[in-house]
Design a protein around this motif. Structure first.
Motif, PDB file in Angstrom:
ATOM      1  N   ALA A   1       6.328  -4.309  10.993  1.00  0.00           N
ATOM      2  CA  ALA A   1       5.829  -3.509   9.867  1.00  0.00           C
ATOM      3  C   ALA A   1       6.717  -3.704   8.637  1.00  0.00           C
ATOM      4  N   LEU A   2       8.026  -3.738   8.855  1.00  0.00           N
ATOM      5  CA  LEU A   2       8.973  -3.922   7.758  1.00  0.00           C
ATOM      6  C   LEU A   2       8.798  -5.290   7.100  1.00  0.00           C
ATOM      7  N   LYS A   3       8.612  -6.326   7.892  1.00  0.00           N
ATOM      8  CA  LYS A   3       8.418  -7.677   7.337  1.00  0.00           C
ATOM      9  C   LYS A   3       7.161  -7.729   6.470  1.00  0.00           C
ATOM     10  N   ILE A   4       6.101  -7.105   6.936  1.00  0.00           N
ATOM     11  CA  ILE A   4       4.859  -7.086   6.159  1.00  0.00           C
ATOM     12  C   ILE A   4       5.064  -6.301   4.868  1.00  0.00           C
ATOM     13  N   ALA A   5       5.746  -5.162   4.968  1.00  0.00           N
ATOM     14  CA  ALA A   5       6.006  -4.340   3.784  1.00  0.00           C
ATOM     15  C   ALA A   5       6.824  -5.116   2.756  1.00  0.00           C
ATOM     16  N   LYS A   6       7.848  -5.828   3.209  1.00  0.00           N
ATOM     17  CA  LYS A   6       8.693  -6.607   2.295  1.00  0.00           C
ATOM     18  C   LYS A   6       7.907  -7.711   1.600  1.00  0.00           C
ATOM     19  N   ALA A   7       6.947  -8.282   2.317  1.00  0.00           N
ATOM     20  CA  ALA A   7       6.155  -9.387   1.762  1.00  0.00           C
ATOM     21  C   ALA A   7       5.135  -8.907   0.735  1.00  0.00           C
TER      22      ALA A   7
END
Length: 155
Positions: A76-82
């Motif tokens: 979820a964090l990786k998607i949010a950062k992207a």
């Protein structure tokens, strides 16, 4: 149809019902089906997936499966950062980082917890005080715990 975005949204809400009723196995199955539908419709890195991954992480946490909980929140964090535009408008990033701090502390991964802590502090500064979630007190307590040297924590 079975893979229509509206079906995914309905299943997400059904997963919430199962979670509230403490039917974690059923909730996890429904959230995973929701995730599959969302990925089929939006791709693997779309913001629609973030909430579902967080709910999956919460279910894993509630069933004491910390490794899978961390994995779900990390994704979820990786998607949010992207998705920088979403990130600027949505303080949920703070909640994701807070959950990762908690989970990493509970599973003994202090280095990862400290990394998330630094990232969380940067996010809080970027957001400004008017958008900080009510988790500030909990975050302060958690950060205090993490910053304590190992000898002091054991005492």
């Amino acid at each position: 149809g079975n893979n229509h975005p509206d079906t995914g949204r309905l299943l997400f809400h059904l997963g919430n019902v199962h979670k509230v009723r403490c039917e974690y196995k059923e909730a996890l199955q429904v959230y995973k089906k929701t995730l599959s539908i969302e990925r089929a419709n939006f791709g693997r890195h779309h913001i629609e997936i973030i909430a579902t991954l967080c709910e999956i992480g919460n279910i894993y946490f509630l069933t004491n499966d910390l490794d899978n909980a961390i994995s779900a929140f990390d994704e979820a964090l990786k998607i949010a950062k992207a998705n920088s535009e979403w990130k600027r408008e949505n303080p949920m990033m703070i909640d994701i980082l807070f959950q990762l701090i908690k989970l990493n502390v509970e599973s003994g991964r202090t280095d990862e917890a400290n990394k998330c802590q630094r990232e969380l502090m940067n996010e809080l500064c970027d957001l400004g005080y008017d958008k900080i979630s009510n988790k500030m007190f909990e975050i302060a307590l958690m950060l205090n715990f993490i910053e304590r040297p190992p000898a002091a924590a054991a005492a």
